[in-house]
Design an enzyme around this catalytic site. Structure first.
Site, PDB file in Angstrom:
ATOM      1  N   HIS A 192       0.882  -1.164   0.000  1.00  0.00           N
ATOM      2  CA  HIS A 192       0.000   0.000   0.000  1.00  0.00           C
ATOM      3  C   HIS A 192       0.929   1.226   0.000  1.00  0.00           C
ATOM      4  O   HIS A 192       2.011   1.172   0.587  1.00  0.00           O
ATOM      5  CB  HIS A 192      -0.830  -0.049   1.282  1.00  0.00           C
ATOM      6  CG  HIS A 192      -1.864   1.022   1.437  1.00  0.00           C
ATOM      7  ND1 HIS A 192      -1.539   2.326   1.720  1.00  0.00           N
ATOM      8  CD2 HIS A 192      -3.220   0.975   1.355  1.00  0.00           C
ATOM      9  CE1 HIS A 192      -2.659   3.032   1.822  1.00  0.00           C
ATOM     10  NE2 HIS A 192      -3.692   2.238   1.597  1.00  0.00           N
ATOM     11  N   ASP A 206       3.335  -4.067   8.131  1.00  0.00           N
ATOM     12  CA  ASP A 206       2.104  -3.320   7.920  1.00  0.00           C
ATOM     13  C   ASP A 206       0.949  -4.300   8.144  1.00  0.00           C
ATOM     14  O   ASP A 206       0.677  -5.148   7.302  1.00  0.00           O
ATOM     15  CB  ASP A 206       2.096  -2.752   6.491  1.00  0.00           C
ATOM     16  CG  ASP A 206       0.756  -2.125   6.109  1.00  0.00           C
ATOM     17  OD1 ASP A 206      -0.207  -2.223   6.903  1.00  0.00           O
ATOM     18  OD2 ASP A 206       0.678  -1.564   5.001  1.00  0.00           O
ATOM     19  N   GLN A 249      -4.225  -5.074   7.002  1.00  0.00           N
ATOM     20  CA  GLN A 249      -5.144  -6.136   6.585  1.00  0.00           C
ATOM     21  C   GLN A 249      -5.014  -7.383   7.445  1.00  0.00           C
ATOM     22  O   GLN A 249      -6.003  -8.076   7.704  1.00  0.00           O
ATOM     23  CB  GLN A 249      -4.885  -6.528   5.121  1.00  0.00           C
ATOM     24  CG  GLN A 249      -5.161  -5.426   4.112  1.00  0.00           C
ATOM     25  CD  GLN A 249      -6.614  -4.975   4.088  1.00  0.00           C
ATOM     26  OE1 GLN A 249      -7.525  -5.752   4.339  1.00  0.00           O
ATOM     27  NE2 GLN A 249      -6.829  -3.708   3.791  1.00  0.00           N
TER      28      GLN A 249
END
Ligand SMILES: *Cc1c(COP(=O)(O)O)cnc(C)c1O
Length: 405
Positions: free
Chosen positions: A122, A199, A202
């Site tokens: 992302h 990260d 999700q």
């Protein structure tokens, strides 16, 4: 007892909505999840009963707000199995968490140092590191993505060396649904002494995380992708790093002493939480995580795998449909393009049948370039989605195909 999706759905008032007479089919959960009633209630209760600034008031409301706010931090600590509550930093979301780390890293890097991210990030987890490298003269590398949509571990291994200072990668790709082997990726980086950020935007709601088991140094996620409010998120980091990390934002709450010419910083977690925190949303995120962790998460994961398997099966029957991302381990997202139409047209025509998906580059332009597409149509799943919805989606998609033909 098997996972009871009907019981879960009942707790989400928005799922009773209709769109132009069609029942809402919400398949845009990688962008944001809907909120159960208990989370909405927690937010309303905070503003109705104990709204107050925290940590500095000598009155009843300030005391209650502070207790609830810090109790929410404990809920997060247990959920991710952080060793210490002081390591759990409130942010406004994944983006801010990554920026806190990247901004400090920019001040620690020097020319000759190397930083690695991946081709499936992302934008929040690539632009940040690019800029930190640009500002410091460090070199930036990325791990390529295979045709299947997985990280190329051989190239990753070959990029790692004693100059590698920092490695960042996603737990789960928001655009492809690829579930990365984060424990293995972390161990490889640790073998050359690099710091690691995952990260978790999700991953957190699709399997969750045990940060101690993974062995990473930082893990960031957003509240709104795990059934909590927008505007609140978490950065977890190891105490020995966070307590020395160069601060990004300065101001109230994060200081210990201030003179006209200088200042000293507060202890963790406050040294990285400048300004009045988002108390109400933090409390509501605590409630979201309490609610989520009391679900049958093993059953929920199996249910989600059944949805993805069914979607894959039905997608293969659609002529002209190309799946983007067919990783062996996939959760959350299901991306595709169709020869008949631009993803934006597909999204528009599905919306008119009450189906909410996302189309576009999913904040992952390098990944779209990798697959040679301007964007994809993406359906993404949460615990309240059903097999019937997946089937209704493909029925609607066939109609769209006829309209576009
Ligand atoms: C959504 C998302 C982000 C950014 O989260 P924000 O809530 O917008 O800060 C970062 N990475 C991934 C993988 C995401 O899905």
């Amino acid at each position: 007892m098997s996972f009871d999706v009907a019981l879960v759905r009942e707790q989400f008032p928005i799922l009773k909505r209709e769109i132009d007479g069609n029942p809402l089919i919400y398949l845009d959960n990688a962008a944001t999840t809907q909120k159960p009633q208990c989370v909405i209630d927690a937010l309303v209760a905070y503003y109705t009963e104990c709204n107050s600034n925290v940590h500095r008031g000598a009155h009843r409301l300030a005391d209650e707000a502070t207790r609830k706010f810090e109790a929410a931090r404990d809920i997060v600590k247990h959920f991710i199995n952080a060793p210490k509550r002081e390591e759990v930093i409130w942010t406004k979301g994944t983006t801010e968490g990554i920026n806190i780390v990247a901004n400090g890293l920019g001040k620690l890097l020097k020319p000759g140092d190397e930083v690695i991210a991946t081709g499936m990030e992302h934008h929040a987890n690539i632009v940040t590191w690019q800029q930190a490298c640009k500002a410091s003269g460090a070199t930036f590398h990325t791990v390529p993505v295979t045709e299947q949509g997985e990280l190329d571990l051989e190239v990753y291994q070959s990029l790692l060396n004693s100059n590698t200072k920092f490695v960042a990668f996603p737990h789960v790709s928001n655009a492809l649904g690829t579930l990365n082997p984060i424990k293995e990726l972390t161990a490889m980086a640790k073998a050359v002494g690099a710091w690691v950020l995952v990260d978790g935007a999700q991953g957190i709601a699709h399997g969750g995380v045990d940060v101690q088991e993974v062995g990473c140094d930082f893990y960031a996620f957003s509240g709104h992708k795990i059934y909590g409010p927008m505007g609140i998120g978490i950065l977890w980091g190891r105490e020995e790093l966070l307590s020395e990390w160069p601060v990004w934002q300065t101001g109230g709450e994060m200081i210990a002493t201030v003179t006209l010419q200088d200042a000293t910083w507060n202890v963790l977690p406050y040294r990285l939480e400048a300004g009045t925190p988002n108390v109400g949303d933090a409390i509501a995120l605590g409630e979201a995580i309490r609610w989520f962790s009391e679900l049958d998460l093993v059953g929920a994961a199996a249910h989600e795998q059944a949805l993805i398997a069914r979607a894959t099966e039905l997608a293969q029957e659609v002529e002209g449909l190309r799946m983007i991302g067919q990783a062996r381990h996939k959760v959350g997202a299901f991306s595709f393009v169709m020869s008949e139409g631009h993803p934006a047209d597909i999204g528009f025509l599905l919306d008119r049948q009450g189906i909410a998906i996302r189309t576009g580059d999913h904040c992952a332009q390098p990944l779209m370039n990798r697959f040679g597409v301007p964007g994809t149509a993406r359906m993404s799943f949460a615990v309240y989605n059903t097999l019937e919805e997946v089937e209704a989606f493909f029925k609607a998609l066939r109609k769209v195909q006829m309209m576009l033909a």
